[in-house]
Structures are given as C-alpha cells and as structure tokens.
Design an enzyme around this catalytic site. Structure first.
Site, PDB file in Angstrom:
ATOM      1  N   ASP A 139    -104.003 -42.910  56.558  1.00 58.74           N
ATOM      2  CA  ASP A 139    -105.353 -42.725  57.089  1.00 58.74           C
ATOM      3  C   ASP A 139    -105.494 -43.554  58.355  1.00 58.74           C
ATOM      4  OD1 ASP A 139    -107.865 -41.455  56.485  1.00 58.74           O
ATOM      5  OD2 ASP A 139    -108.710 -43.424  56.051  1.00 58.74           O
ATOM      6  N   TYR A 141    -106.953 -46.200  61.097  1.00 68.06           N
ATOM      7  CA  TYR A 141    -107.802 -47.393  61.013  1.00 68.06           C
ATOM      8  C   TYR A 141    -109.246 -46.975  61.288  1.00 68.06           C
ATOM      9  CZ  TYR A 141    -103.429 -50.083  61.390  1.00 68.06           C
ATOM     10  OH  TYR A 141    -102.174 -50.607  61.189  1.00 68.06           O
ATOM     11  N   HIS A 142    -110.186 -47.601  60.583  1.00 68.57           N
ATOM     12  CA  HIS A 142    -111.579 -47.155  60.695  1.00 68.57           C
ATOM     13  C   HIS A 142    -112.479 -48.168  61.400  1.00 68.57           C
ATOM     14  CE1 HIS A 142    -112.355 -49.764  57.220  1.00 68.57           C
ATOM     15  NE2 HIS A 142    -111.315 -49.184  56.623  1.00 68.57           N
ATOM     16  N   PHE A 152    -100.175 -46.921  62.042  1.00 64.91           N
ATOM     17  CA  PHE A 152     -99.895 -48.361  62.085  1.00 64.91           C
ATOM     18  C   PHE A 152    -100.186 -48.990  63.452  1.00 64.91           C
ATOM     19  CE2 PHE A 152     -97.106 -47.037  58.531  1.00 64.91           C
ATOM     20  CZ  PHE A 152     -97.587 -47.880  57.560  1.00 64.91           C
ATOM     21  N   ASN A 198     -99.879 -40.032  60.649  1.00 65.95           N
ATOM     22  CA  ASN A 198    -100.760 -40.198  59.494  1.00 65.95           C
ATOM     23  C   ASN A 198    -100.945 -38.852  58.802  1.00 65.95           C
ATOM     24  OD1 ASN A 198    -101.670 -42.928  59.155  1.00 65.95           O
ATOM     25  ND2 ASN A 198    -102.830 -42.742  61.058  1.00 65.95           N
TER      26      ASN A 198
END
Length: 298
Positions: A139, A141-142, A152, A198
């Site tokens: 997923d 980064y949020h 990554f 991702n």
C-alpha cells in the site's frame, strides 16, 4: 357420402403427401427445422470463399490497431508507453473503468496519495522489457509528500520510513561500500530496472488500506503475470506474507524468487536482517549475463 365427400376421398394421394411432409409432433417439427437450417448453413459455408492467410493477417492487425486506439483513450495519464502497450487489454476492461471512477470520486472528496501524475511512476523509470528485479509492496505511504509511485520509496526531503531504514541497514551489511544516502528516494534503483510495485496504487490520506479491493490488485496481478510470462530470469523479492501470496503465480522455472519476512520493525529481526537478498540478486543477474544493480546509486 359423408358431407360432400366420399370415404375414399380422405385417403386421396394429396392427403397422404401432406401427412408425409408435415411432422406429426412438435419434436419432429423442431428436428426437421434444425436439419433444414444446417443444410442451408452448410451450403453457405461451401459457397463462401475462404480467407487467404494475408487477409487473416490483415484482420488481426486491424483488431490490434483498434485495441491500441481503445487503450490509448482509456489509459490514465502518466503510464509509460511500453507499459501501456503491454497492459492495453487491462485498461479497456470494465473493472479498470470502475476503478478510475472510484479514484476520481475519492480525489473530489478526500486527499489521495500519490498525486495523479505519480500513480504510475513505476512505469516511467524503464521500459517494461528492461525490468530485471521486482520488489512487491502492499500500500502507498499515506502521509503528506511521501508516496510517489514507487514502493518503499519517499520523496526528498521526507525522512526514510522505518521499513526503508531497515532495508538500508541490511544493505550496509550486505553490499560493500553502501552507506545510508540520507534520503529515501529509490529512483536510482528504478532506473536500473528494479520494479518497485505496490499491489494497491492509491490511498486516502492517513487511512492505510483505504483503497484496498477496489481493483488495483487486478491490475498489478496482471503486471506480475505479464512479466512472469514474457520475461526470463527476473529476480522477485517477496518480503512478507502479502507479497508472497501475490507472487504465488510466478513461474519459478523461468525466474528466481527470494523470500523472507517484511523489513518492518515488527518482523525484520525474524529473518530480514541477514537475508542478503541484495547481493544474491546481483549474483543471479550476473549468472544470467545481465548487468547487476548498483545498490549504492541513490
């Protein structure tokens, strides 16, 4: 006489002929009709001129061209040309249109990462035929200014997140001359043919996995399948149960698969540290006659 007819008139040749021509049951009528239609179809097929190999090739070319045009119209912005051609069939499928509508609605109502033109950064770094290594993430980064379309990886000057810090620690132990670069941007790897992919390509701000099961997984499964089917000697790094499940369909007779736990602080000490995946990858690439990855080039 019965009425105006004699008894023998009921058995006249005319009536016998009618009895012979008309089926006596619905099943007979159905079978007779099928037989007639088949005979007519056979006659048409016999009468039709068969297409030459050149004509069949031209039809196939026209179909491919039509698919290319359809793909170009439905393909989102930012997809690299070689990737668009390889994945053209996916971009025309109903699920992808629904996915694009979902993401567009999300962007109207919420903050979504990464920005639209960075969702497909992974297709812009190298041609699809030049991929040598595949790293599967889960997923994006949020947090603000983090995700930019490579798993990554984070944009400068955002500090590297904990999982990436652990990757750097393993690199320092595994690759001679590697030093923490002071940032988390992995573009230097991607340009050398390291696909940082991702499973899900967008996320709502501060809500991990918020775009899970909306369709991205189908697209990224298609990417993995295309690479497995069309390439030779790729090295797949599958870190953690999620990546390993996503990579289950990889043809391991054609490719190399390196597996261990995820580099997250929660699990890195259970096998990621000491896995030596980076040096093993280069050994496998060299054996295949491919140029190794310069992991220090960041």
């Amino acid at each position: 006489m019965i009425g105006q007819k004699s008894i023998t008139s009921f058995f006249s040749p005319t009536n016998k002929k009618r009895d012979h021509e008309e089926p006596k049951s619905g099943e007979d009528a159905f079978n007779a009709k099928n037989k007639r239609l088949k005979a007519e179809g056979d006659a048409l097929e016999t009468a039709a001129c068969p297409l030459s190999p050149e004509q069949l090739q031209k039809i196939a070319q026209n179909k491919r061209a039509a698919l290319e045009r359809l793909s170009a119209n439905s393909c989102p912005q930012g997809v690299g040309e070689s990737w668009r051609r390889a994945l053209s069939a996916e971009f025309t499928k109903p699920y992808f249109k629904q996915l694009m509508n979902f993401v567009a609605e999300e962007r109207q109502k919420h903050t979504v990462y990464p920005p639209p033109l960075q969702v497909f950064t992974w297709t812009q770094m190298c041609e699809i035929k030049d991929v040598k290594v595949v790293v599967l993430g889960q997923d994006p980064y949020h947090g603000p200014n983090q995700a930019h379309g490579l798993c990554f990886s984070v944009q400068k000057p955002v500090p590297p997140p904990p999982s990436l810090v652990n990757m750097y620690k393993e690199l320092e132990a595994d690759i001679e001359g590697f030093q923490h670069p002071g940032h988390g941007d992995l573009t230097g790897w991607a340009k050398q043919g390291v696909l940082l992919l991702n499973a899900v390509l967008t996320v709502r701000a501060h809500q991990a996995n918020s775009h899970k099961d909306k369709g991205w997984e189908m697209l990224t499964d298609a990417v993995v399948h295309w690479l497995s089917l069309n390439q030779e000697g790729l090295v797949f790094m599958l870190w953690g149960a999620y990546a390993q499940k996503k990579g289950a369909s990889i043809d391991r007779k054609r490719h190399h698969v390196l597996q261990t736990v995820h580099p997250s602080p929660l699990s890195a000490h259970r096998g990621f540290f000491g896995c030596k995946h980076f040096s093993k990858t280069n050994e496998l690439l060299k054996k295949a006659g491919k140029k190794p990855i310069d992991w220090t080039a960041l």
